[in-house]
Scaffold this motif. Structure first.
Motif, PDB file in Angstrom:
ATOM      1  N   GLY A 153     -57.484 -60.153  12.989  1.00  0.00           N
ATOM      2  CA  GLY A 153     -57.124 -60.030  14.391  1.00  0.00           C
ATOM      3  C   GLY A 153     -55.650 -60.089  14.720  1.00  0.00           C
ATOM      4  N   LEU A 154     -54.810 -60.565  13.777  1.00  0.00           N
ATOM      5  CA  LEU A 154     -53.381 -60.669  14.040  1.00  0.00           C
ATOM      6  C   LEU A 154     -52.593 -59.706  13.162  1.00  0.00           C
ATOM      7  N   GLU A 155     -51.593 -59.060  13.763  1.00  0.00           N
ATOM      8  CA  GLU A 155     -50.712 -58.198  12.977  1.00  0.00           C
ATOM      9  C   GLU A 155     -49.671 -59.026  12.236  1.00  0.00           C
ATOM     10  N   SER A 156     -49.221 -60.103  12.851  1.00  0.00           N
ATOM     11  CA  SER A 156     -48.195 -60.924  12.218  1.00  0.00           C
ATOM     12  C   SER A 156     -48.332 -62.362  12.707  1.00  0.00           C
ATOM     13  N   LEU A 157     -47.816 -63.265  11.907  1.00  0.00           N
ATOM     14  CA  LEU A 157     -47.800 -64.676  12.275  1.00  0.00           C
ATOM     15  C   LEU A 157     -46.750 -65.370  11.425  1.00  0.00           C
ATOM     16  N   GLU A 158     -45.831 -66.047  12.067  1.00  0.00           N
ATOM     17  CA  GLU A 158     -44.866 -66.889  11.352  1.00  0.00           C
ATOM     18  C   GLU A 158     -44.487 -68.044  12.259  1.00  0.00           C
ATOM     19  N   ALA A 159     -44.875 -69.226  11.842  1.00  0.00           N
ATOM     20  CA  ALA A 159     -44.565 -70.444  12.588  1.00  0.00           C
ATOM     21  C   ALA A 159     -43.820 -71.393  11.664  1.00  0.00           C
ATOM     22  N   GLU A 160     -42.777 -72.015  12.179  1.00  0.00           N
ATOM     23  CA  GLU A 160     -41.996 -72.988  11.415  1.00  0.00           C
ATOM     24  C   GLU A 160     -41.733 -74.196  12.301  1.00  0.00           C
ATOM     25  N   LEU A 161     -42.181 -75.365  11.856  1.00  0.00           N
ATOM     26  CA  LEU A 161     -42.078 -76.580  12.645  1.00  0.00           C
ATOM     27  C   LEU A 161     -41.454 -77.683  11.814  1.00  0.00           C
TER      28      LEU A 161
END
Length: 224
Positions: free
Chosen positions: A56-64
């Motif tokens: 369902g997602l084309e892209s995902l990048e999370a940084e915490l």
């Protein structure tokens, strides 16, 4: 709290520990161990969420960067569309679980979390990390590849490869020895900044995607 106090330089060749028991992740503190891998079977709800996410997602990048006892905020980890997916609670529970393991094992005051959806090899050449230790877990695709110490020529790591790919640089003493972490496995990779581990970091690389497994979800945790 477990201290990362300097240890005597170990004489034994670096080695990996592969197990099915979570408690064996603590073996990373042994001087000769530079990789701990725990195989596990993921719950069906978690597998279902990952399947939805990859489709369902084309892209995902999370940084915490989070305090050790700070809850992982869903809105900083996932877009709204993913937060509305079925079984998202299973995914958030998984992240909290890994976060807690990493925090408690190393007595971390702060942790860096990265979550990425990948459709190409992020680090395609074998290398070592310039960190004390990193937790790595892949979901829904091919896992990180690694080499046992007996199959590595460390003199060909990094710029010493002469710009040649791994199969041609002489780094791999035995190309058939390449191992791959299965999806869902929890891995702790000891890096070059672990006290007493200089020149002994776990040698690993990102997998090349295949037509059957073109994408993967990668979660990593680091000490901050």
């Amino acid at each position: 709290m477990v201290s990362l106090a300097p240890l005597p330089v170990p004489v034994a060749m670096p080695r990996a520990v592969v197990s099915g028991t979570i408690a064996d992740l603590a073996l990373i503190f042994r001087p000769e161990v530079n990789l701990c891998v725990v195989h596990r079977r993921l719950p069906r709800a978690l597998d279902g969420f990952v399947t939805q996410l990859l489709a369902g997602l084309e892209s995902l990048e999370a940084e915490l960067r989070l305090g050790a006892h700070e809850p992982v905020p869903p809105d900083r980890l996932l877009p709204a569309s993913a937060q509305a997916m079925a079984s998202v609670e299973a995914w958030l529970a998984e992240v909290d679980y890994l976060f807690g393991i990493f925090r408690d094992l190393f007595g971390a005051k702060a942790i860096g979390l990265r979550l990425r959806l990948l459709d190409k090899a992020m680090c395609p050449r074998f290398h070592v990390d310039n960190v004390p230790v990193r937790l790595v877990c892949t979901y829904g695709g091919l896992g990180t590849e690694w080499l046992p110490e007996a199959a590595v020529n460390r003199e060909r790591l990094g710029h010493r490869s002469g710009g040649l790919p791994d199969h041609a640089s002489g780094l791999m003493l035995d190309p058939d020895a390449v191992r791959r972490l299965p999806a869902g496995a929890i891995a702790l990779l000891k890096g070059e900044k672990w006290p007493g581990n200089q020149g002994r970091g776990a040698v690993h690389r990102s997998p090349a995607p295949t037509p059957e497994r073109p994408r993967r979800l990668l979660l990593t945790l680091d000490l901050r």
